[in-house]
Design a protein around this motif. Sequence first.
Motif, PDB file in Angstrom:
ATOM      1  N   TRP A   1      13.102  12.235  -3.094  1.00 56.19           N
ATOM      2  CA  TRP A   1      11.987  10.789  -3.492  1.00 56.19           C
ATOM      3  C   TRP A   1      12.568   9.504  -2.879  1.00 56.19           C
ATOM      4  O   TRP A   1      14.192   9.656  -3.386  1.00 56.19           O
ATOM      5  N   ARG A   2      11.682   8.630  -2.293  1.00 57.98           N
ATOM      6  CA  ARG A   2      11.766   8.032  -2.832  1.00 57.98           C
ATOM      7  C   ARG A   2      10.935   6.844  -4.131  1.00 57.98           C
ATOM      8  O   ARG A   2      10.032   7.149  -3.935  1.00 57.98           O
ATOM      9  N   PRO A   3      11.640   6.162  -4.322  1.00 62.33           N
ATOM     10  CA  PRO A   3      10.660   5.164  -5.835  1.00 62.33           C
ATOM     11  C   PRO A   3       9.118   4.239  -4.798  1.00 62.33           C
ATOM     12  O   PRO A   3       9.536   4.114  -3.530  1.00 62.33           O
TER      13      PRO A   3
ATOM     14  N   LEU B   1       7.057  -1.747  -1.266  1.00 61.85           N
ATOM     15  CA  LEU B   1       6.626  -2.627  -0.567  1.00 61.85           C
ATOM     16  C   LEU B   1       7.720  -2.939   0.543  1.00 61.85           C
ATOM     17  O   LEU B   1       8.706  -2.878   0.052  1.00 61.85           O
ATOM     18  N   HIS B   2       6.878  -2.399   1.301  1.00 64.78           N
ATOM     19  CA  HIS B   2       8.260  -3.179   2.647  1.00 64.78           C
ATOM     20  C   HIS B   2       7.586  -4.728   2.757  1.00 64.78           C
ATOM     21  O   HIS B   2       6.363  -4.309   3.007  1.00 64.78           O
ATOM     22  N   LEU B   3       8.787  -5.587   3.510  1.00 63.42           N
ATOM     23  CA  LEU B   3       8.213  -7.488   3.851  1.00 63.42           C
ATOM     24  C   LEU B   3       9.014  -7.575   4.378  1.00 63.42           C
ATOM     25  O   LEU B   3      10.628  -7.133   4.877  1.00 63.42           O
TER      26      LEU B   3
ATOM     27  N   PHE C   1       1.982   7.726   1.931  1.00 61.00           N
ATOM     28  CA  PHE C   1       1.591   8.221   3.622  1.00 61.00           C
ATOM     29  C   PHE C   1       1.233   6.534   4.087  1.00 61.00           C
ATOM     30  O   PHE C   1       0.589   5.820   3.565  1.00 61.00           O
ATOM     31  N   TYR C   2       1.694   6.557   5.559  1.00 58.47           N
ATOM     32  CA  TYR C   2       2.089   5.346   6.056  1.00 58.47           C
ATOM     33  C   TYR C   2       1.133   5.152   6.643  1.00 58.47           C
ATOM     34  O   TYR C   2       0.580   6.551   8.315  1.00 58.47           O
ATOM     35  N   SER C   3       0.174   4.516   7.512  1.00 62.81           N
ATOM     36  CA  SER C   3      -0.812   4.427   8.515  1.00 62.81           C
ATOM     37  C   SER C   3      -0.176   4.107   9.884  1.00 62.81           C
ATOM     38  O   SER C   3       1.132   4.151   9.533  1.00 62.81           O
TER      39      SER C   3
HETATM   40  C1  MBD Z   1      10.217   5.689   3.885  1.00 63.32           C
HETATM   41  O1  MBD Z   1       9.263   4.612   2.964  1.00 63.32           O
HETATM   42  C2  MBD Z   1      11.460   4.812   3.175  1.00 63.32           C
HETATM   43  O2  MBD Z   1      11.039   3.217   3.127  1.00 63.32           O
HETATM   44  C3  MBD Z   1      12.320   5.173   4.174  1.00 63.32           C
HETATM   45  C4  MBD Z   1      13.246   3.792   3.958  1.00 63.32           C
HETATM   46  C5  MBD Z   1      12.820   6.383   4.606  1.00 63.32           C
HETATM   47  C6  MBD Z   1      11.635   7.057   4.380  1.00 63.32           C
HETATM   48  C7  MBD Z   1      10.392   6.922   3.969  1.00 63.32           C
END
Ligand code: MBD
Length: 284
Positions: free
Chosen positions: A219-221, A224-226, A164-166
């Motif tokens: 699913w996404r692996p 880290l986003h930057l 989960f993302y804040s």
């Molecule tokens: C994510 O965390 C993401 O990075 C992308 C591209 C799409 C859905 C959820």
Amino acid sequence: MTDNITEQATAAASGAAATEQFRSKQRAEATDVDTKRVDSLVRELLAAAHDIIRRHKVTYAEYDALKSWLIQVGEDGEWPLFLDVWVEHVVEEVANENREGSKGTIEGPYYVPDSPRLPAEATLPMREGEEGTPLLFQGQVTSVDGTALSGATVEIWHAESDGFYSQFAPGLPEWNLRGTVIADDQGNFKIHTIEPAPYQIPTDGSCGKLIAAAGWHAWRPAHLHLKVSAPGHQLITTQLYFKGGEHVADDIASAVKPELILDPSPVPGSNGREVTYDFVLDKA
Ligand code: MBD
Ligand code: FE
């Protein structure tokens, strides 16, 4: 991390937050686009749809299923999710085809600008006892000509151990696992965080419905986003993945590139791992 979050997180709630976030950061208004270009792009898009309908003899039942699904995507606020998962990777490919520096990849729907500014060595905001393997992510930001970029900015955001993302799921502190790290005078940064978990597209919304209907996985692996930037240079938006992690080879969002896979090593005498990754920025 807690069942609490799992129970309360809904596709519609994260979709609404993603839609709101997108509206507040829009790069350009549609009215900036030339009429001739709209004409050819939309005409070709429609022609491709018409061709598919003819070749597959699409029925009224299928047409109506599409119509109600499209209506639901809007109601769920899942257009940002849908587009970023299945379309953005090609836009990114075209946008960055001439770059010589570090590879970029898609931004996705969960970026929030203006995260807390942190010094060159910093720990990301996180909860007491935040779950996950401690990770030291460090490196240097340089220009394509090799110059160290003093005071480069490394914005980082990632999911917690439940994916989960804040600001897009309930119960998380506002800036959990988000920060804007200001590199030192040699472009060096050291970021202490935890390793994120794989991310599953919400199963209870329209995107989840499509995935189930098509027999795909959701699913996404872990990533880290930057966003890395420096004066006089082009900002790069990217993601980094973990070697051997689940779904690195079959990301639903098609956003993995070989250059973006980290291979952290254990930190002796601790339960953590560390990895060095340097960013090379193209000139503006
Ligand atoms: C994510 O965390 C993401 O990075 C992308 C591209 C799409 C859905 C959820
Ligand atoms: Fe993500």
